[in-house]
Design a protein around this motif. Sequence first.
Motif, PDB file in Angstrom:
ATOM      1  N   HIS A   1       5.249  12.716  -8.651  1.00 39.73           N
ATOM      2  CA  HIS A   1       4.988  12.219  -7.298  1.00 39.73           C
ATOM      3  C   HIS A   1       3.844  11.205  -7.261  1.00 39.73           C
ATOM      4  N   ILE A   2       4.110  10.055  -6.635  1.00 39.05           N
ATOM      5  CA  ILE A   2       3.085   9.021  -6.446  1.00 39.05           C
ATOM      6  C   ILE A   2       2.770   8.984  -4.946  1.00 39.05           C
ATOM      7  N   PRO A   3       1.579   9.449  -4.544  1.00 33.91           N
ATOM      8  CA  PRO A   3       1.380   9.703  -3.115  1.00 33.91           C
ATOM      9  C   PRO A   3       0.844   8.534  -2.288  1.00 33.91           C
ATOM     10  N   PHE A   4       1.020   7.308  -2.742  1.00 35.00           N
ATOM     11  CA  PHE A   4       0.428   6.194  -2.003  1.00 35.00           C
ATOM     12  C   PHE A   4       1.491   5.353  -1.293  1.00 35.00           C
ATOM     13  N   CYS A   5       1.126   4.891  -0.078  1.00 33.45           N
ATOM     14  CA  CYS A   5       2.011   3.999   0.679  1.00 33.45           C
ATOM     15  C   CYS A   5       1.178   2.914   1.337  1.00 33.45           C
ATOM     16  N   GLU A   6       1.831   1.800   1.657  1.00 36.04           N
ATOM     17  CA  GLU A   6       1.131   0.713   2.365  1.00 36.04           C
ATOM     18  C   GLU A   6       0.832   1.112   3.806  1.00 36.04           C
ATOM     19  N   SER A   7       1.751   1.859   4.408  1.00 35.76           N
ATOM     20  CA  SER A   7       1.558   2.292   5.801  1.00 35.76           C
ATOM     21  C   SER A   7       2.395   3.549   6.001  1.00 35.76           C
ATOM     22  N   LYS A   8       2.234   4.171   7.154  1.00 42.32           N
ATOM     23  CA  LYS A   8       2.960   5.427   7.388  1.00 42.32           C
ATOM     24  C   LYS A   8       4.135   5.184   8.337  1.00 42.32           C
ATOM     25  N   CYS A   9       5.333   5.519   7.899  1.00 42.56           N
ATOM     26  CA  CYS A   9       6.505   5.344   8.758  1.00 42.56           C
ATOM     27  C   CYS A   9       6.554   6.465   9.810  1.00 42.56           C
ATOM     28  N   HIS A  10       7.147   6.173  10.955  1.00 35.97           N
ATOM     29  CA  HIS A  10       7.061   7.102  12.097  1.00 35.97           C
ATOM     30  C   HIS A  10       7.758   8.440  11.892  1.00 35.97           C
ATOM     31  N   TYR A  11       8.713   8.468  10.960  1.00 36.56           N
ATOM     32  CA  TYR A  11       9.537   9.674  10.792  1.00 36.56           C
ATOM     33  C   TYR A  11       9.106  10.520   9.594  1.00 36.56           C
TER      34      TYR A  11
ATOM     35  N   ILE B   1      10.602   9.227 -10.573  1.00 36.96           N
ATOM     36  CA  ILE B   1       9.266   8.896 -10.058  1.00 36.96           C
ATOM     37  C   ILE B   1       9.439   8.582  -8.580  1.00 36.96           C
ATOM     38  N   GLY B   2       8.938   9.484  -7.739  1.00 37.72           N
ATOM     39  CA  GLY B   2       9.164   9.342  -6.299  1.00 37.72           C
ATOM     40  C   GLY B   2       7.861   9.321  -5.532  1.00 37.72           C
ATOM     41  N   GLY B   3       8.004   9.191  -4.217  1.00 37.24           N
ATOM     42  CA  GLY B   3       6.749   9.093  -3.451  1.00 37.24           C
ATOM     43  C   GLY B   3       6.920   9.542  -2.028  1.00 37.24           C
ATOM     44  N   GLY B   4       6.002   9.063  -1.301  1.00 40.24           N
ATOM     45  CA  GLY B   4       5.168   7.882  -1.437  1.00 40.24           C
ATOM     46  C   GLY B   4       5.970   6.651  -1.850  1.00 40.24           C
ATOM     47  N   THR B   5       5.232   5.696  -2.296  1.00 39.04           N
ATOM     48  CA  THR B   5       5.843   4.442  -2.694  1.00 39.04           C
ATOM     49  C   THR B   5       5.346   4.028  -4.079  1.00 39.04           C
ATOM     50  N   PRO B   6       6.070   4.390  -5.115  1.00 37.27           N
ATOM     51  CA  PRO B   6       5.619   4.046  -6.471  1.00 37.27           C
ATOM     52  C   PRO B   6       5.350   2.548  -6.661  1.00 37.27           C
ATOM     53  N   SER B   7       6.037   1.696  -5.871  1.00 36.11           N
ATOM     54  CA  SER B   7       5.855   0.247  -6.103  1.00 36.11           C
ATOM     55  C   SER B   7       4.528  -0.300  -5.571  1.00 36.11           C
ATOM     56  N   VAL B   8       3.723   0.512  -4.886  1.00 37.00           N
ATOM     57  CA  VAL B   8       2.400  -0.006  -4.487  1.00 37.00           C
ATOM     58  C   VAL B   8       1.387   0.154  -5.627  1.00 37.00           C
TER      59      VAL B   8
ATOM     60  N   CYS C   1      13.166   5.335 -10.213  1.00 42.87           N
ATOM     61  CA  CYS C   1      11.882   5.093  -9.569  1.00 42.87           C
ATOM     62  C   CYS C   1      12.140   4.587  -8.154  1.00 42.87           C
ATOM     63  N   GLU C   2      11.389   5.128  -7.189  1.00 46.34           N
ATOM     64  CA  GLU C   2      11.519   4.645  -5.817  1.00 46.34           C
ATOM     65  C   GLU C   2      10.671   3.391  -5.640  1.00 46.34           C
ATOM     66  N   ALA C   3      11.124   2.529  -4.754  1.00 40.80           N
ATOM     67  CA  ALA C   3      10.385   1.283  -4.505  1.00 40.80           C
ATOM     68  C   ALA C   3      10.623   0.854  -3.068  1.00 40.80           C
ATOM     69  N   ASN C   4       9.706   0.051  -2.588  1.00 40.34           N
ATOM     70  CA  ASN C   4       9.778  -0.420  -1.226  1.00 40.34           C
ATOM     71  C   ASN C   4      10.028  -1.930  -1.250  1.00 40.34           C
ATOM     72  N   PRO C   5      10.890  -2.455  -0.383  1.00 38.27           N
ATOM     73  CA  PRO C   5      11.216  -3.880  -0.447  1.00 38.27           C
ATOM     74  C   PRO C   5       9.983  -4.789  -0.372  1.00 38.27           C
ATOM     75  N   ASN C   6       8.964  -4.374   0.348  1.00 35.94           N
ATOM     76  CA  ASN C   6       7.769  -5.213   0.481  1.00 35.94           C
ATOM     77  C   ASN C   6       6.969  -5.335  -0.796  1.00 35.94           C
ATOM     78  N   SER C   7       6.769  -4.213  -1.467  1.00 39.84           N
ATOM     79  CA  SER C   7       5.791  -4.199  -2.555  1.00 39.84           C
ATOM     80  C   SER C   7       6.386  -4.424  -3.940  1.00 39.84           C
TER      81      SER C   7
ATOM     82  N   LEU D   1      16.933   2.290  -9.876  1.00 43.23           N
ATOM     83  CA  LEU D   1      15.949   1.907  -8.874  1.00 43.23           C
ATOM     84  C   LEU D   1      16.431   2.362  -7.500  1.00 43.23           C
ATOM     85  N   SER D   2      15.519   2.915  -6.697  1.00 42.73           N
ATOM     86  CA  SER D   2      15.920   3.367  -5.371  1.00 42.73           C
ATOM     87  C   SER D   2      15.040   2.691  -4.318  1.00 42.73           C
ATOM     88  N   PHE D   3      15.650   1.777  -3.551  1.00 43.28           N
ATOM     89  CA  PHE D   3      14.896   1.042  -2.530  1.00 43.28           C
ATOM     90  C   PHE D   3      14.954   1.757  -1.181  1.00 43.28           C
TER      91      PHE D   3
END
Length: 353
Positions: free
Chosen positions: A6-16, A58-65, A90-96, A113-115
């Motif tokens: 688990h990678i516990p970091f994110c750029e921001s917190k989603c509402h859900y 490798i999940g998160g959070g957002t591993p790509s940050v 590995c999970e990733a976010n389109p932004n990062s 890869l899981s976006f």
Amino acid sequence: MYFYIHIPFCESKCHYCSFTSLKKKDYEEAYFNALIKDIKFQISQFNLSKNSIKTLFIGGGTPSVVETKYYEKLFQVLTPFLKEKTEISCEANPNSSNFNWLKAMKELGINRLSFGVQSFNETKLKFLGRIHSQQAIFKSLENAQKAGFNNVNLDLIYDTKLDTKKMLEYELLHLEKIKPLIKHLSAYHLSIEENTAFAKRFHYKKNASNLMRFFIKGIENLGFKQYEISNFSKNKPCLHNLAYWQGQNYLAAGLSGVGFYENQRFYTHKSLQAYIKEPCFRNIEKLNLEDLNLERLFLGLRSVVGVKEKDLSSAQKVRANLLLKAKKLQFERGRYFNKNFLLSDELALFISS
Ligand SMILES: C[S@@+](CC[C@H](N)C(=O)[O-])C[C@H]1O[C@@H](n2cnc3c(N)ncnc32)[C@H](O)[C@@H]1O
Ligand code: SF4
């Protein structure tokens, strides 16, 4: 063995979202040092031999940050234990996830890869508290392809209050456009979780089973076969998730990690400070056979895994056979199978009542 990190970091917190995700990255260095201690401890505690990890997630959070130099250190420890063709997600976010990040992760061995896309609609993205645009989704898919990823998953969320038939058609239209670039889809219906911006606002969820069916059918018509209530695949399932539903043993490292081994659950610390201080600590929960069988019943009916006849009590078997007679279940090779995953909880509750 199956392994989750688990990678516990994110750029921001989603509402859900109620997953453990922290905004600040200040603790990256300390976190990864702790994580490496944790992984090494799990490897020795559970006596893992070389080439014994069947899947790594490798999940998160957002591993790509997180910069790739930190993952290099993880792979130095993990690589000898990975099987030659291990599924490494590995999970990733389109932004990062920019091209360089994706390429470096591919070189480290990530092959799935899981976006987190959630939606193609700008209004729905804002409603969900996402900070990326539709364009960022297309860009990241293009980058993933350029970096050599040919096993890509997208996460989507539906059944929000914005999900009319028109909105779902819009999602399906965009899915069709990018279909050649992806192999797998996870489409989750919104669940309202405690301690999120959506908590207690149940009207944010639509609860429209006719629209859920419409969306599932639409995804299947694009060539993705449903093999679990939220998961669809063009060719093969995600082996890591399949292992959870089959009740296999798996190890978990990282903040808020939950592992499962021989009828016991292992929980790491839930606070970052405590985890960094004691990364190898585990709270152990012993599960009794009845709880385990109940869990197997719910997971099995939500997926193609099904439920073993021998895991049911005689009273449960009588009720399962009533469902068989009513053609709600099928029976093959000693297992009951459910063909309509949207009914899975209802059927499991009936059998277990
Ligand atoms: C743990 S998140 C990690 C993904 C990544 N951080 C991202 O968002 O880009 C995995 C997925 O769970 C789903 N999810 C999280 N909370 C949810 C909720 N309350 N209801 C439905 N799906 C949810 C989202 O689709 C999300 O992409
Ligand atoms: S959905 Fe993903 S990006 Fe959003 S808060 Fe949760 S883990 Fe972070």
